[in-house]
Design an enzyme around this catalytic site. Sequence first.
Site, mmCIF file in Angstrom:
data_model
loop_
_atom_site.group_PDB
_atom_site.id
_atom_site.type_symbol
_atom_site.label_atom_id
_atom_site.label_comp_id
_atom_site.label_asym_id
_atom_site.label_seq_id
_atom_site.Cartn_x
_atom_site.Cartn_y
_atom_site.Cartn_z
ATOM 1 N N ASP A 103 4.370 0.006 12.711
ATOM 2 C CA ASP A 103 2.904 -0.849 11.931
ATOM 3 C C ASP A 103 2.742 -2.349 11.949
ATOM 4 O O ASP A 103 1.676 -2.504 12.308
ATOM 5 C CB ASP A 103 3.171 -0.568 10.425
ATOM 6 N N ARG A 133 -3.177 10.234 3.752
ATOM 7 C CA ARG A 133 -2.175 11.140 3.903
ATOM 8 C C ARG A 133 -1.231 11.549 2.227
ATOM 9 O O ARG A 133 -0.163 12.104 2.536
ATOM 10 C CB ARG A 133 -0.878 10.396 4.775
ATOM 11 N N CYS A 186 -5.552 7.458 9.410
ATOM 12 C CA CYS A 186 -5.674 6.951 10.736
ATOM 13 C C CYS A 186 -5.059 7.940 11.456
ATOM 14 O O CYS A 186 -4.248 8.725 11.546
ATOM 15 C CB CYS A 186 -5.339 5.862 10.649
ATOM 16 N N LYS A 232 1.003 -0.719 0.110
ATOM 17 C CA LYS A 232 -0.012 -0.447 -0.194
ATOM 18 C C LYS A 232 0.824 0.895 0.004
ATOM 19 O O LYS A 232 0.400 1.943 -0.644
ATOM 20 C CB LYS A 232 -0.895 -0.134 1.499
ATOM 21 N N ASN A 233 1.811 1.170 1.081
ATOM 22 C CA ASN A 233 2.733 2.937 1.386
ATOM 23 C C ASN A 233 3.619 2.983 0.007
ATOM 24 O O ASN A 233 4.387 3.923 0.104
ATOM 25 C CB ASN A 233 3.275 2.788 2.544
#
Length: 437
Positions: free
Chosen positions: A308, A95, A119, A23-24
Amino acid sequence: MEQTINITDGHPLKGTVKISGAKNEVTKLMVASTLFDKPLEILNVPNIGDVEITAELMKNLGSAVHFHPDKHSLTIDSHGIHGHQAVFTQNNGNRLSILLAGPLLYRFGKAVVQKPGGCRIGERPLDLHLFYLRSLGVTIAEDDCLIHLSGSLRGATIEFPYKSVGATEGALLAALHAKGETIIKNAANEPEVIELIKILQRGGALIEMDAQNNLHLTGIEKPLVLRHPVTVMGDRVEAVSYAAAAVATGGQVELDGINQYSIITALTTLRKIGAKLDFDQQNILVSGSDDLHPLNIETDPHPALATDFQQVLTVLLSQAKGESMIHETVFDNRFAYLESLNQLGGKFSVSTKCSPFATCRFSDLHNHTAHIVGPMQFTGGTARITDLRAAFALVMAGLISPNETTLTDIHHLLRGYEDPIGKLHKLGANIKLASNP
Ligand code: EPU
């Protein structure tokens, strides 16, 4: 109709899990497409909520986005973007908007970006982003929701007081076309940051790294050019989540599609807790044991243990006999989910004190050290998912509980994990989605 996740009968997880793309990384590549003069073809794209949210952000700018979830591929053409306003249409967004500041300034000499969502795991200020932008010569005005930026980018030395993933990526994207040299000191070097650097370099960027891990950029004038597809690395958070769940349930799970380099510290942490690890050329086999050991751990920027990973390690350590402590030093409010775990029978506590082994900037200010006395017995029940990484920890609590567990606010889980119900089901879990009127 609200959807919930229902989990019954704890079973050891057994089988192979295909780890999806990170995802990141993928969302940053979508943003970086604004610097390329041709469509960017991205492979191994996870089918998760955050890709949709980022696609919406990019479409609002005028990017053409074609996502094929079944093929895990996405093509994004941002060559013809017409707008300079990076705003979300979905309520909380993510973000990514702030990372568009540099590219939009390069393209239009001005930018308006919506303040990022994502989040709620702490204050998540933007000061480091505004710091690199001002250092590069940008004029900034803010109102409640928007940041207005203007000016032409010129190289500078930027020394971050803290290693920030987002600020390092934003500085990279902004400095790429700044006039002259830029040095980014105390840069974050998370694997996703390195992947972004690799793709920018393939496109023609002039980026070097020195022995102190500082990044040196020489500004270029032309857009980046990439004629081949790029492949997203495996998601290290997803991999560690399934690994921890395998150990907590006393099962055996093979991780397919993860680079060992990206999870070295996490794998050793799992081994110290009692996991058995077996490596072949491609995959990592993670097995549980009857003898789980307590541990004191601390989160920090890469290559230390990632923030995380702490949520799934919290649940795993609750199954070890004895006292463990988790000192979270990256985000100031990342233990809100303990309340949800306690609603499922957990007995976790959290304090503002640092661990006795190290102090951090949150000392006596924020609840950032979790205390765990195991083994704990989860009793099932209903709990709310508070944020993305907490989501998998709550699922794990359900997997090891003998009773039924119901989780609400499941959009958090689906924002960052691809098909978690299907993958866990395939590993033998009794887990399903339920619709409640
Ligand atoms: N920080 C500031 N000022 C800033 C920016 C950051 O004080 O201007 C602080 C943050 O509040 C935090 C620390 O610096 O205390 C580190 O934050 P960082 O900027 O590194 O985090 P991020 O870029 O917002 C990314 C990931 C997070 C991951 C962190 C740390 C993305 C989209 N998000 O966030 O991932 O936890 O790095 O590795 O890349 C997730 O995937 O669930 C997630 C939260």
